[in-house]
Design a protein around this motif. Sequence first.
Motif, PDB file in Angstrom:
ATOM      1  N   TYR A 141       0.848  -1.181   0.000  1.00 28.59           N
ATOM      2  CA  TYR A 141       0.000   0.000   0.000  1.00 28.59           C
ATOM      3  C   TYR A 141       0.889   1.238   0.000  1.00 28.59           C
ATOM      4  N   TYR A 142       0.271   2.399  -0.230  1.00 28.39           N
ATOM      5  CA  TYR A 142       0.997   3.663  -0.274  1.00 28.39           C
ATOM      6  C   TYR A 142       0.401   4.611   0.761  1.00 28.39           C
ATOM      7  N   GLU A 143       1.260   5.212   1.571  1.00 32.19           N
ATOM      8  CA  GLU A 143       0.821   6.234   2.515  1.00 32.19           C
ATOM      9  C   GLU A 143       0.984   7.598   1.858  1.00 32.19           C
ATOM     10  N   VAL A 144      -0.070   8.435   1.979  1.00 32.04           N
ATOM     11  CA  VAL A 144      -0.047   9.762   1.376  1.00 32.04           C
ATOM     12  C   VAL A 144      -0.034  10.803   2.499  1.00 32.04           C
ATOM     13  N   TYR A 145       0.981  11.649   2.496  1.00 28.91           N
ATOM     14  CA  TYR A 145       1.160  12.640   3.552  1.00 28.91           C
ATOM     15  C   TYR A 145       1.110  14.052   2.987  1.00 28.91           C
ATOM     16  N   ARG A 146       0.708  14.974   3.852  1.00 27.66           N
ATOM     17  CA  ARG A 146       0.914  16.397   3.593  1.00 27.66           C
ATOM     18  C   ARG A 146       2.161  16.821   4.361  1.00 27.66           C
ATOM     19  N   VAL A 147       3.086  17.504   3.677  1.00 29.16           N
ATOM     20  CA  VAL A 147       4.289  18.018   4.326  1.00 29.16           C
ATOM     21  C   VAL A 147       3.965  19.408   4.854  1.00 29.16           C
ATOM     22  N   ASN A 148       3.945  19.565   6.171  1.00 30.49           N
ATOM     23  CA  ASN A 148       3.548  20.824   6.784  1.00 30.49           C
ATOM     24  C   ASN A 148       4.654  21.868   6.664  1.00 30.49           C
ATOM     25  N   GLN A 149       4.303  23.100   7.002  1.00 27.67           N
ATOM     26  CA  GLN A 149       5.251  24.204   6.875  1.00 27.67           C
ATOM     27  C   GLN A 149       6.502  23.972   7.727  1.00 27.67           C
ATOM     28  N   ASP A 150       6.353  23.290   8.888  1.00 25.63           N
ATOM     29  CA  ASP A 150       7.502  23.013   9.749  1.00 25.63           C
ATOM     30  C   ASP A 150       8.187  21.694   9.402  1.00 25.63           C
ATOM     31  N   LYS A 151       7.827  21.126   8.229  1.00 23.86           N
ATOM     32  CA  LYS A 151       8.392  19.884   7.699  1.00 23.86           C
ATOM     33  C   LYS A 151       7.883  18.618   8.404  1.00 23.86           C
ATOM     34  N   SER A 152       6.978  18.753   9.358  1.00 25.89           N
ATOM     35  CA  SER A 152       6.335  17.566   9.921  1.00 25.89           C
ATOM     36  C   SER A 152       5.354  16.998   8.901  1.00 25.89           C
ATOM     37  N   LEU A 153       4.905  15.761   9.125  1.00 26.12           N
ATOM     38  CA  LEU A 153       4.019  15.088   8.170  1.00 26.12           C
ATOM     39  C   LEU A 153       2.651  14.848   8.778  1.00 26.12           C
ATOM     40  N   SER A 154       1.615  15.041   7.984  1.00 30.82           N
ATOM     41  CA  SER A 154       0.242  14.716   8.385  1.00 30.82           C
ATOM     42  C   SER A 154      -0.290  13.663   7.418  1.00 30.82           C
ATOM     43  N   LEU A 155      -0.685  12.505   7.959  1.00 27.11           N
ATOM     44  CA  LEU A 155      -1.198  11.434   7.115  1.00 27.11           C
ATOM     45  C   LEU A 155      -2.571  11.801   6.578  1.00 27.11           C
ATOM     46  N   LEU A 156      -2.716  11.788   5.254  1.00 22.35           N
ATOM     47  CA  LEU A 156      -3.993  12.092   4.607  1.00 22.35           C
ATOM     48  C   LEU A 156      -4.793  10.836   4.312  1.00 22.35           C
ATOM     49  N   GLY A 157      -4.102   9.708   4.134  1.00 25.89           N
ATOM     50  CA  GLY A 157      -4.810   8.469   3.843  1.00 25.89           C
ATOM     51  C   GLY A 157      -3.879   7.429   3.257  1.00 25.89           C
ATOM     52  N   VAL A 158      -4.467   6.298   2.918  1.00 28.88           N
ATOM     53  CA  VAL A 158      -3.722   5.156   2.395  1.00 28.88           C
ATOM     54  C   VAL A 158      -4.400   4.682   1.118  1.00 28.88           C
ATOM     55  N   SER A 159      -3.603   4.304   0.138  1.00 32.64           N
ATOM     56  CA  SER A 159      -4.139   3.799  -1.127  1.00 32.64           C
ATOM     57  C   SER A 159      -3.459   2.488  -1.483  1.00 32.64           C
ATOM     58  N   ASN A 160      -4.206   1.540  -2.039  1.00 34.11           N
ATOM     59  CA  ASN A 160      -3.595   0.304  -2.539  1.00 34.11           C
ATOM     60  C   ASN A 160      -3.442   0.336  -4.060  1.00 34.11           C
ATOM     61  N   THR A 161      -3.699   1.502  -4.643  1.00 36.53           N
ATOM     62  CA  THR A 161      -3.451   1.712  -6.071  1.00 36.53           C
ATOM     63  C   THR A 161      -2.550   2.939  -6.221  1.00 36.53           C
ATOM     64  N   GLU A 162      -2.130   3.224  -7.444  1.00 40.04           N
ATOM     65  CA  GLU A 162      -1.189   4.316  -7.666  1.00 40.04           C
ATOM     66  C   GLU A 162      -1.911   5.629  -7.961  1.00 40.04           C
ATOM     67  N   CYS A 163      -2.946   5.905  -7.175  1.00 40.79           N
ATOM     68  CA  CYS A 163      -3.665   7.174  -7.267  1.00 40.79           C
ATOM     69  C   CYS A 163      -4.411   7.406  -5.951  1.00 40.79           C
ATOM     70  N   PHE A 164      -4.764   8.661  -5.705  1.00 37.04           N
ATOM     71  CA  PHE A 164      -5.414   9.016  -4.435  1.00 37.04           C
ATOM     72  C   PHE A 164      -6.132  10.346  -4.616  1.00 37.04           C
ATOM     73  N   TYR A 165      -7.349  10.467  -4.026  1.00 43.30           N
ATOM     74  CA  TYR A 165      -8.099  11.722  -4.088  1.00 43.30           C
ATOM     75  C   TYR A 165      -8.222  12.309  -2.688  1.00 43.30           C
ATOM     76  N   ILE A 166      -7.871  13.573  -2.559  1.00 41.18           N
ATOM     77  CA  ILE A 166      -7.976  14.283  -1.282  1.00 41.18           C
ATOM     78  C   ILE A 166      -9.173  15.211  -1.368  1.00 41.18           C
ATOM     79  N   ASN A 167     -10.154  15.016  -0.498  1.00 45.40           N
ATOM     80  CA  ASN A 167     -11.377  15.812  -0.525  1.00 45.40           C
ATOM     81  C   ASN A 167     -11.326  16.888   0.554  1.00 45.40           C
TER      82      ASN A 167
END
Length: 439
Positions: A141-167
Amino acid sequence: MAKDTASTIDLYSADLPVEKDTTFTTTVKATQETQVNAVLTFDDNSTETIKGDKKAGEDWTTITYDLSKFEGKDIRKIAYELTTKENADSYKLYFGNITMTAEKEKTAEVSKVTADDVEFDEDGLYAGVRLSWESSQPASYYEVYRVNQDKSLSLLGVSNTECFYINTLPRTDETNKSEFMVVPVTNTMEKGKSASTTIEWPDNSLPKAGAKASQTLVGPGSSITFESGCSQNTENITWKLPGSSQESAEGDSVTATYDKEGIYDVTVTAKNESGEDTKTLTGCIVVSSDLAKDCELALLSQGKAAEATAFTNENEAPQFAVDGDITKKWCATGTPPHDLTIDLGKEMTVSQIALSHAEAGGEGADMNTKAYTISVSADGTEYTPVVTVTKNTAGETLDTFAPVNARYVKLSVVKPTQGSDSAARIYEVQVYGSETPVL
């Protein structure tokens, strides 16, 4: 738990062959220091207790068990033997992960992360983002993160395919950019090489002005409350209300009285440190001597003829949106927009419309209409938009607008729900105004 007394927990039946390279790990934590031994039953009915290489404690600990001498056997049951060095009246053990693997999975490498499509709300505060990427080999699977301004990571979700939609991704910093990182992960939770991409947000430093009136068609001496509809980055709001008891005012909300008959504009200005925006609602307020002071407007639509571009069946037909019964609805499926048109029978002055969405009828809030428009017409051919809503979440809405003479009122459901469901669910449409045209 009793001191130095083992307790055994049976967990799983199994059919797992032990091969030459089979590894066995368990990740746990406990409220007391604990010896966690694995108890395995094999296909020859033998049972073996295997000592873990570490003790469990208050932090997550990965314990390894040596299976080398059991090569060629099949595991039929997995249990654990727990022993503490102290008595514990209230004891908890948490299983975080149990892994048996015979071959180490290769990690993947992600490349070419792309934002294929980005859509922003009108205030530039939320975005919908469609990501895709390439991988050197399929990952578990693939973990999708947002890289915050302070370089920390926020997990947005997980995908088992090579695409992801952020709502509805919220805007969280002042850089006008958002970076997304995609990380490939194996079945044993080993992370491979990640890759990133960046989107640009629109500049929303300037505020946007907007306003809503409690009523727009009134009799002389009536009071009207105006509420701010300005963007969230607004710091100061000023009003100009000519013809009222408050020609000028400040604040998120202001109430003014109109004593004289006439048609009046409303102007609202939104300000912040970056600048200002002014919006004038021309002819927004109509004061008519045909109406009494602070009177309730007439309900014009109940029981009138209604038709729609679609409806699911006879029990969810257009007429149920104007029958006064909140337990019945008009429902339409298919590709939106879904239109519902009400014939008032003759030309009347229309100034506000109340809608009962899915939640008002007892359905989930996620089924409430998100985006819709309301248009009016004198002849049923040429329609003029009077209301546009793009981000509603409420189960009941009341939209006021500059009074207008019309016979036909059309509701267009543009985005029927908060998610991907495309079915419109409207339990009631109530059109208010004056049966006798006052314009």
